[in-house]
Design a protein around this motif. Sequence first.
Motif, PDB file in Angstrom:
ATOM      1  N   GLY A 126       0.803  -1.221   0.000  1.00  0.00           N
ATOM      2  CA  GLY A 126       0.000   0.000   0.000  1.00  0.00           C
ATOM      3  C   GLY A 126       0.830   1.262   0.000  1.00  0.00           C
ATOM      4  O   GLY A 126       0.441   2.277   0.590  1.00  0.00           O
ATOM      5  N   ALA A 127       1.994   1.200  -0.656  1.00  0.00           N
ATOM      6  CA  ALA A 127       2.878   2.367  -0.736  1.00  0.00           C
ATOM      7  C   ALA A 127       3.675   2.280  -2.024  1.00  0.00           C
ATOM      8  O   ALA A 127       3.955   1.178  -2.509  1.00  0.00           O
ATOM      9  CB  ALA A 127       3.829   2.402   0.463  1.00  0.00           C
ATOM     10  N   PRO A 128       4.047   3.413  -2.597  1.00  0.00           N
ATOM     11  CA  PRO A 128       4.881   3.377  -3.802  1.00  0.00           C
ATOM     12  C   PRO A 128       6.250   2.801  -3.488  1.00  0.00           C
ATOM     13  O   PRO A 128       6.789   2.982  -2.391  1.00  0.00           O
ATOM     14  CB  PRO A 128       4.977   4.853  -4.212  1.00  0.00           C
ATOM     15  N   LEU A 129       6.806   2.088  -4.468  1.00  0.00           N
ATOM     16  CA  LEU A 129       8.124   1.467  -4.313  1.00  0.00           C
ATOM     17  C   LEU A 129       9.125   2.124  -5.253  1.00  0.00           C
ATOM     18  O   LEU A 129       8.781   2.516  -6.371  1.00  0.00           O
ATOM     19  CB  LEU A 129       8.057  -0.032  -4.630  1.00  0.00           C
ATOM     20  N   TYR A 130      10.360   2.204  -4.780  1.00  0.00           N
ATOM     21  CA  TYR A 130      11.456   2.765  -5.562  1.00  0.00           C
ATOM     22  C   TYR A 130      12.624   1.780  -5.502  1.00  0.00           C
ATOM     23  O   TYR A 130      12.879   1.164  -4.475  1.00  0.00           O
ATOM     24  CB  TYR A 130      11.932   4.101  -4.970  1.00  0.00           C
TER      25      TYR A 130
END
Length: 279
Positions: A126-130
């Motif tokens: 539930g969070a953007p990944l980098y």
Amino acid sequence: MATAETAPSPTASAPRPTVPAQPRSPDAPPPAATLIGSVQRAMRLLETVAGHAYGAPAKQLARETGLALPTAYHLLRTLVHEGYLRRDKGLFFLGEAAERLSAAGAQQKRRSTLVDAFARWRDAIGAPLYYAVYREGEITVLCVSDSPGAPAVEEWADFRETGHAHALGQCLLSQLDERARRDHLDRYPVQPLTPYTVRDNHSLLRRLERTRRTDLVVERQEYAVGTVCAAIPITVGSTAATLAISLPAHQADRLLPAAQRLQAEAGALLGSLALSISI
């Protein structure tokens, strides 16, 4: 009531409405009339040559592709001239141009595999990944996976030049030796981006010295006010790499649990990450 003179003839046909031509989808196969036979035959030859690891002579290639021998000779000479094939002692092999195409296709497949894996983890956490690596003295972001419900941080200041301020950069710099860190900061010195940014090179170096190579790195509003980030170090051969997530500051209580979950299960991503180093 219509009279005999004004009544419509029972055999007369009403005019047919004009139906506008529908545009053809760019993905639809072209009509057979537009196909170029010589290109099709050349492609068949390339595919057939690719199936012979130790090369094949022209007569065998002509037979396997169903081409007349003169046609096969003509196409083979052209493909050799353009670098798609090479000839050695009467046998034909794939040339450098074909190998470049193959390498590009493999690279696209690796990137697609990485993007798909990141999308699954982004949705699960539930969070953007980098994903970023330190390569040839530069911070290089290889992949960002976000969605409308989990938008990525806007890169308002170049990530390469602001490694001191974001979790990605701090995690990568913590994996370098002291000489490499100082070299990086000589080229990209600390600069204040927000009221929370580390103040100078000395302060950052002290922080990095206290960070072990395996430590989770957390950054709170140092790169962008209103955003918190966490990065985990990834071992991909000898290359310094990191996975990171970001969240709005009002969801800061979710940051550590999400990052720890990613850290605990990152092994499932390591195969895709290792492949991506060459992207």
